[in-house]
Design a protein around this motif. Structure first.
Motif, PDB file in Angstrom:
ATOM      1  N   LEU A 150       9.724 -24.607  -9.076  1.00 41.02           N
ATOM      2  CA  LEU A 150      11.020 -23.697  -8.639  1.00 41.02           C
ATOM      3  C   LEU A 150      10.998 -23.213  -7.392  1.00 41.02           C
ATOM      4  CD1 LEU A 150      13.821 -22.957  -9.915  1.00 41.02           C
ATOM      5  CD2 LEU A 150      12.568 -20.735 -10.631  1.00 41.02           C
ATOM      6  N   GLU A 151      10.025 -22.400  -6.915  1.00 45.15           N
ATOM      7  CA  GLU A 151      10.050 -21.928  -5.720  1.00 45.15           C
ATOM      8  C   GLU A 151       9.986 -22.872  -4.498  1.00 45.15           C
ATOM      9  OE1 GLU A 151      10.408 -18.741  -4.761  1.00 45.15           O
ATOM     10  OE2 GLU A 151      10.444 -18.378  -7.093  1.00 45.15           O
ATOM     11  N   CYS A 152       9.198 -23.857  -4.853  1.00 48.37           N
ATOM     12  CA  CYS A 152       9.351 -25.154  -3.716  1.00 48.37           C
ATOM     13  C   CYS A 152      10.825 -25.559  -3.531  1.00 48.37           C
ATOM     14  CB  CYS A 152       8.475 -26.270  -4.048  1.00 48.37           C
ATOM     15  SG  CYS A 152       6.774 -25.794  -3.913  1.00 48.37           S
ATOM     16  N   ALA A 153      11.524 -25.651  -4.729  1.00 48.55           N
ATOM     17  CA  ALA A 153      13.066 -26.020  -4.550  1.00 48.55           C
ATOM     18  C   ALA A 153      13.824 -25.185  -3.996  1.00 48.55           C
ATOM     19  CB  ALA A 153      13.407 -26.421  -6.044  1.00 48.55           C
ATOM     20  N   ARG A 154      13.777 -23.846  -4.149  1.00 49.52           N
ATOM     21  CA  ARG A 154      14.442 -22.584  -3.688  1.00 49.52           C
ATOM     22  C   ARG A 154      14.156 -22.958  -1.914  1.00 49.52           C
ATOM     23  NH1 ARG A 154      13.397 -17.694  -4.017  1.00 49.52           N
ATOM     24  NH2 ARG A 154      15.675 -16.989  -3.845  1.00 49.52           N
ATOM     25  N   LEU A 155      12.773 -22.985  -1.543  1.00 48.77           N
ATOM     26  CA  LEU A 155      12.920 -23.204  -0.166  1.00 48.77           C
ATOM     27  C   LEU A 155      13.553 -24.312   0.519  1.00 48.77           C
ATOM     28  CD1 LEU A 155       8.941 -22.484   0.389  1.00 48.77           C
ATOM     29  CD2 LEU A 155      10.920 -21.194   1.331  1.00 48.77           C
ATOM     30  N   MET A 156      13.720 -25.511  -0.208  1.00 46.30           N
ATOM     31  CA  MET A 156      14.498 -26.655   0.176  1.00 46.30           C
ATOM     32  C   MET A 156      15.803 -26.230   0.196  1.00 46.30           C
ATOM     33  SD  MET A 156      14.470 -29.479   1.655  1.00 46.30           S
ATOM     34  CE  MET A 156      12.754 -30.205   1.645  1.00 46.30           C
ATOM     35  N   MET A 157      16.411 -25.656  -0.597  1.00 47.46           N
ATOM     36  CA  MET A 157      17.787 -25.114  -0.797  1.00 47.46           C
ATOM     37  C   MET A 157      18.121 -24.355   0.314  1.00 47.46           C
ATOM     38  SD  MET A 157      19.503 -22.282  -1.842  1.00 47.46           S
ATOM     39  CE  MET A 157      18.707 -21.499  -3.022  1.00 47.46           C
ATOM     40  N   GLN A 158      17.178 -23.401   0.675  1.00 44.67           N
ATOM     41  CA  GLN A 158      17.461 -22.440   1.848  1.00 44.67           C
ATOM     42  C   GLN A 158      17.161 -23.240   3.140  1.00 44.67           C
ATOM     43  OE1 GLN A 158      14.286 -19.595   0.832  1.00 44.67           O
ATOM     44  NE2 GLN A 158      15.819 -18.533  -0.429  1.00 44.67           N
ATOM     45  N   LYS A 159      16.460 -24.181   3.307  1.00 40.61           N
ATOM     46  CA  LYS A 159      16.499 -24.936   4.327  1.00 40.61           C
ATOM     47  C   LYS A 159      17.715 -25.839   4.409  1.00 40.61           C
ATOM     48  CE  LYS A 159      13.984 -28.948   6.532  1.00 40.61           C
ATOM     49  NZ  LYS A 159      13.003 -29.917   6.246  1.00 40.61           N
ATOM     50  N   ALA A 160      18.272 -26.346   3.567  1.00 37.89           N
ATOM     51  CA  ALA A 160      19.436 -27.226   3.623  1.00 37.89           C
ATOM     52  C   ALA A 160      20.450 -26.320   4.192  1.00 37.89           C
ATOM     53  CB  ALA A 160      20.123 -27.777   2.229  1.00 37.89           C
ATOM     54  N   ALA A 161      20.745 -24.904   3.432  1.00 39.15           N
ATOM     55  CA  ALA A 161      21.893 -24.098   3.666  1.00 39.15           C
ATOM     56  C   ALA A 161      21.713 -23.497   5.349  1.00 39.15           C
ATOM     57  CB  ALA A 161      21.646 -22.934   2.953  1.00 39.15           C
ATOM     58  N   ALA A 162      20.555 -23.441   5.759  1.00 43.28           N
ATOM     59  CA  ALA A 162      20.339 -23.051   7.156  1.00 43.28           C
ATOM     60  C   ALA A 162      20.659 -24.116   8.065  1.00 43.28           C
ATOM     61  CB  ALA A 162      18.995 -22.585   7.218  1.00 43.28           C
ATOM     62  N   LEU A 163      20.380 -25.411   7.767  1.00 51.94           N
ATOM     63  CA  LEU A 163      20.829 -26.566   8.460  1.00 51.94           C
ATOM     64  C   LEU A 163      22.327 -26.811   8.742  1.00 51.94           C
ATOM     65  CD1 LEU A 163      17.844 -29.184   7.622  1.00 51.94           C
ATOM     66  CD2 LEU A 163      18.378 -27.914   9.771  1.00 51.94           C
ATOM     67  N   TYR A 164      22.968 -26.432   7.713  1.00 56.77           N
ATOM     68  CA  TYR A 164      24.145 -26.792   7.300  1.00 56.77           C
ATOM     69  C   TYR A 164      24.917 -25.570   8.370  1.00 56.77           C
ATOM     70  CZ  TYR A 164      28.879 -27.655   6.010  1.00 56.77           C
ATOM     71  OH  TYR A 164      30.252 -27.924   5.823  1.00 56.77           O
ATOM     72  N   ASP A 165      24.394 -24.567   8.001  1.00 58.33           N
ATOM     73  CA  ASP A 165      25.057 -23.241   8.797  1.00 58.33           C
ATOM     74  C   ASP A 165      24.917 -23.340  10.321  1.00 58.33           C
ATOM     75  OD1 ASP A 165      25.905 -22.103   6.509  1.00 58.33           O
ATOM     76  OD2 ASP A 165      24.423 -20.903   6.261  1.00 58.33           O
ATOM     77  N   ALA A 166      23.992 -24.033  10.795  1.00 64.64           N
ATOM     78  CA  ALA A 166      23.545 -24.237  12.250  1.00 64.64           C
ATOM     79  C   ALA A 166      24.438 -25.463  12.869  1.00 64.64           C
ATOM     80  CB  ALA A 166      22.024 -24.462  12.658  1.00 64.64           C
ATOM     81  N   GLY A 167      25.063 -26.207  11.972  1.00 62.81           N
ATOM     82  CA  GLY A 167      25.644 -27.429  12.387  1.00 62.81           C
ATOM     83  C   GLY A 167      24.904 -28.576  12.578  1.00 62.81           C
TER      84      GLY A 167
END
Length: 386
Positions: A294-311
């Protein structure tokens, strides 16, 4: 630059604490009552909207919080962690809001974003079809030009939250003059537009949101309701679908975390053979393994959100996050049920409420198999399999 802070900021911590506190006043009992009555969780939606939590991803210029998908993912995770379900948060601020921010005209953004950010305007999203599924290249719902307007005809299925929506953002293909189908179009259709009919699809899910099949019979759409013009096509759609995957991952993480917490509490308190069952590795190790996943998945989710927010390109990370979070959440909830033994099937323990919600994540909004196809082709460079 895409930045991923591993230590939550004070702003994020306060946001999570506030959302969790508000949702704790509702919880699974409220969701169960909504489901039994066939009603949408409007009180929960309105309470979150009143405090501005439903538009935290949208620009401040339009009344949003300016926190991007990272902020909305935090909200979605805390909602599901409290045992609540709001599928419309995935489609209205995440999908429709994101598409309008990137592809709407200034007039469209002014008309729609303030209401979406405030939660007073709710927009559903319709792409899936009975025959094509989510394969946008095979969509048959079509819009043709007619005297300065568009006429929309076709069928969509498994569309969430239409009963509580003011409008539906529809993905259709342009019907050209020669009768062939052209590029995909995105258009906003009033939920009560003449020629639009809907049929409820009963499902095993225990949330308050419902699923619908929609029938468009030459529904009139004004030209100013076309988002991204006639050429935006799939790019505009995927600027909404990547946020959808991120939100799906966030909701899975919240539900999986809730299942683990319930299991850990039970394993500490349940005493058999003069010791808490959590002292036995047969109980503790599977829960520990699920926690790591679960913690590994949360990190990937946060990474995806950060990438999207940065364009930055976010398709790979968003798909991986959705896959990892769905699988982790299923493992968490399944192991929580096993930890509880027979009590895992009793309604009072709340685990059966979680099961179908996390199981949905393996199939929707994009199936596990299609994510694996994407990673095989785009991440590993393997030949396309479909």
């Amino acid at each position: 630059m895409a930045l991923l802070s591993l230590v939550p900021s004070d702003e994020e911590a306060l946001l999570r604490e506030s959302v969790a506190g508000l949702c704790s006043r509702f919880g699974p009992a409220y969701m169960r009552d909504c489901n039994a009555a066939g009603e949408s969780p409007r009180e929960l939606w309105d309470a979150l909207a009143e405090r501005g939590y439903l538009g935290v991803n949208l620009p401040e210029d339009y009344g949003g919080g300016g926190l991007g998908m990272s902020g909305l993912a935090a909200v979605g995770e805390e909602i599901s962690a409290a045992g609540c379900s709001l599928l419309l948060i995935v489609v209205s601020p995440a999908i429709a809001g994101s598409i309008l921010v990137r592809h709407g005209t200034p007039e469209q953004r002014e008309d729609w974003l303030p209401g979406i950010a405030a939660g007073t305007t709710r927009v559903a999203f319709a792409i899936t079809e009975p025959d094509a599924g989510t394969n946008s290249h095979n969509l048959s719902t079509a819009a043709r030009k007619d005297n300065g307007r568009w006429l929309l005809r076709g069928t969509k299925t498994f569309i969430s939250g239409v009963e509580d929506a003011h409008a539906v953002l529809v993905v259709a293909r342009q019907r050209l003059a020669d009768g062939t189908l052209g590029l995909p179009l995105l258009m906003l259709v009033d939920a009560d537009a003449p020629g639009l009919e809907r049929q409820h699809i009963p499902t095993a899910l225990r949330g308050g949101d419902r699923q619908w099949q929609l029938f468009f019979d030459d529904v009139e759409v004004a030209p100013e309701r076309l988002i991204g013009g006639e050429t935006a096509g799939l790019k505009a759609a995927f600027d909404g679908l990547n946020p959808e995957r991120i939100m799906g991952a966030a909701i899975s993480c919240g539900s999986g975390g809730r299942g683990l917490r319930l299991a850990a509490d039970y394993a500490r308190e349940r005493v058999v053979w003069d010791a808490p069952i959590g002292t036995h590795q047969g109980i503790s190790h599977p829960l520990a393994q699920a926690k790591i996943e679960l913690e590994c998945a949360r990190l990937m989710m946060q990474k995806a959100a950060a990438l999207y927010d940065a364009g930055a390109p976010a398709g790979e990370a968003a798909n991986m996050a959705k896959y990892a979070a769905a699988e982790a959440a299923i493992h968490c909830v399944d192991q929580a049920i096993q930890t509880h033994g027979g009590n895992g099937f009793a309604l009072e323990y709340g685990l059966t409420d979680l099961y179908w919600g996390v199981r949905l994540g393996r199939t929707a909004p994009v199936s596990r198999e299609m994510v694996l196809n994407y990673v095989a082709e785009h991440s590993l460079g393997l030949p396309r399999s479909y």
